[in-house]
Design a protein around this motif. Sequence first.
Motif, short mmCIF file in Angstrom:
data_model
loop_
_atom_site.label_atom_id
_atom_site.label_comp_id
_atom_site.label_asym_id
_atom_site.label_seq_id
_atom_site.Cartn_x
_atom_site.Cartn_y
_atom_site.Cartn_z
N GLN A 147 0.82 -1.21 0.00
CA GLN A 147 0.00 0.00 0.00
C GLN A 147 0.86 1.27 0.00
O GLN A 147 0.53 2.25 -0.67
CB GLN A 147 -0.94 -0.02 1.22
N HIS A 148 1.96 1.25 0.71
CA HIS A 148 2.88 2.39 0.70
C HIS A 148 3.41 2.62 -0.71
O HIS A 148 3.52 3.78 -1.17
CB HIS A 148 4.05 2.13 1.66
N GLN A 149 3.71 1.54 -1.42
CA GLN A 149 4.18 1.67 -2.80
C GLN A 149 3.07 2.25 -3.69
O GLN A 149 3.35 3.07 -4.57
CB GLN A 149 4.64 0.31 -3.32
N HIS A 150 1.83 1.84 -3.46
CA HIS A 150 0.70 2.42 -4.21
C HIS A 150 0.70 3.94 -4.04
O HIS A 150 0.56 4.69 -5.02
CB HIS A 150 -0.63 1.87 -3.68
N ARG A 151 0.81 4.39 -2.81
CA ARG A 151 0.78 5.83 -2.52
C ARG A 151 1.95 6.55 -3.19
O ARG A 151 1.78 7.65 -3.75
CB ARG A 151 0.85 6.05 -1.01
N GLN A 152 3.14 5.94 -3.14
CA GLN A 152 4.31 6.56 -3.73
C GLN A 152 4.18 6.68 -5.25
O GLN A 152 4.57 7.69 -5.84
CB GLN A 152 5.57 5.74 -3.38
N VAL A 153 3.64 5.65 -5.88
CA VAL A 153 3.44 5.69 -7.33
C VAL A 153 2.45 6.80 -7.70
O VAL A 153 2.68 7.58 -8.63
CB VAL A 153 2.92 4.33 -7.85
N LEU A 154 1.36 6.87 -6.98
CA LEU A 154 0.34 7.89 -7.26
C LEU A 154 0.92 9.29 -7.06
O LEU A 154 0.65 10.21 -7.83
CB LEU A 154 -0.88 7.67 -6.36
N GLN A 155 1.74 9.46 -6.02
CA GLN A 155 2.37 10.75 -5.78
C GLN A 155 3.33 11.11 -6.91
O GLN A 155 3.36 12.26 -7.38
CB GLN A 155 3.14 10.71 -4.45
N ALA A 156 4.12 10.14 -7.37
CA ALA A 156 5.07 10.39 -8.46
C ALA A 156 4.33 10.78 -9.74
O ALA A 156 4.78 11.67 -10.48
CB ALA A 156 5.93 9.14 -8.70
N ILE A 157 3.21 10.14 -10.01
CA ILE A 157 2.41 10.49 -11.19
C ILE A 157 1.88 11.91 -11.07
O ILE A 157 1.95 12.70 -12.02
CB ILE A 157 1.26 9.48 -11.37
N ALA A 158 1.37 12.25 -9.89
CA ALA A 158 0.81 13.59 -9.67
C ALA A 158 1.89 14.66 -9.83
O ALA A 158 1.62 15.77 -10.33
CB ALA A 158 0.18 13.68 -8.29
N GLN A 159 3.13 14.35 -9.43
CA GLN A 159 4.23 15.31 -9.50
C GLN A 159 4.97 15.25 -10.83
O GLN A 159 5.99 15.91 -11.01
CB GLN A 159 5.19 15.07 -8.33
N ARG A 160 4.46 14.42 -11.75
CA ARG A 160 4.99 14.28 -13.11
C ARG A 160 6.44 13.76 -13.10
O ARG A 160 7.24 14.11 -13.97
CB ARG A 160 4.91 15.61 -13.87
N GLU A 161 6.75 12.91 -12.13
CA GLU A 161 8.07 12.28 -12.03
C GLU A 161 8.01 10.92 -12.71
O GLU A 161 7.83 9.88 -12.08
CB GLU A 161 8.47 12.14 -10.56
N SER A 162 8.19 10.92 -14.01
CA SER A 162 7.95 9.72 -14.80
C SER A 162 8.91 8.57 -14.49
O SER A 162 8.50 7.42 -14.35
CB SER A 162 8.01 10.05 -16.30
#
Length: 262
Positions: free
Chosen positions: A207-222
């Motif tokens: 679940q922590h990885q889910h959150r990190q992925v979603l955050q990276a997408i929102a911050q446009r960190e491809s």
Amino acid sequence: MSTSPLLAPHVNSPDSAAAEFDGSSQAVKAQQRLRELILAGQLPGGTRIAELALVERLGMSRTPIRAALMRLGEEGLLQTLPGGGYAVRTFSEREVADAIALRGTLEGLAARWAAERGVSAALMQEADACLDQIDTLLQPGTLDDDHFSGYVRLNARFHRLLAEMADSALLAREIERASGLPFASPSGFVGVQAHTPDARDMLVVAQHQHRQVLQAIAQRESGRAESLMREHSRIARHHLGLALQNPQPSVTPGVQLIRNRS
């Protein structure tokens, strides 16, 4: 003179459409039932599949059963025999691990494209709400079977939303195809850990990885989004090892089809 089925005047009639729908429905039912028999071990690895025996066993005609056999052959649960017909496949540990890695690679690409292309606020909110539900599910100190079932459902939903974020019908289809490979779905081995001491901890990490992925997408960190998603697939690889150490078909249906030699 014979008439081509494609040109037959009754093809678009309501009766014909209903018959076609019913035939398709029966094929799906046959596919589901046959998959259940295989994963439950009632048709062991190497078993040759006889159409006529399935007609009697499933109580269906040969047409939907033949369609089901073809579909399960495409999925990889059955292999085509040289002389015709099908047999239940077995899989090496390496084959299953490769399928998991393939899904992780494709989902990593989806995360990268989502970050590069941008995602609508509505879709991001839907994904965030899905993760909120998982957070709520994981709040108890210990989890029961209902919690694990709920996690499987919500985890599958989040992964579908991730595929949608890439805004590529082609990539979404390939992710769906890869996830359909035996044992390669995002929750394919979740049940393996249900009764282990660190069961909840592993889901919290995921679940922590889910959150990190979603955050990276929102911050446009491809690049970060892609690497996080690839790393996320390694949890399933870990669960594969657990499944082979203590095979329990009731927990991981079909595990008896995996040979623990690569």
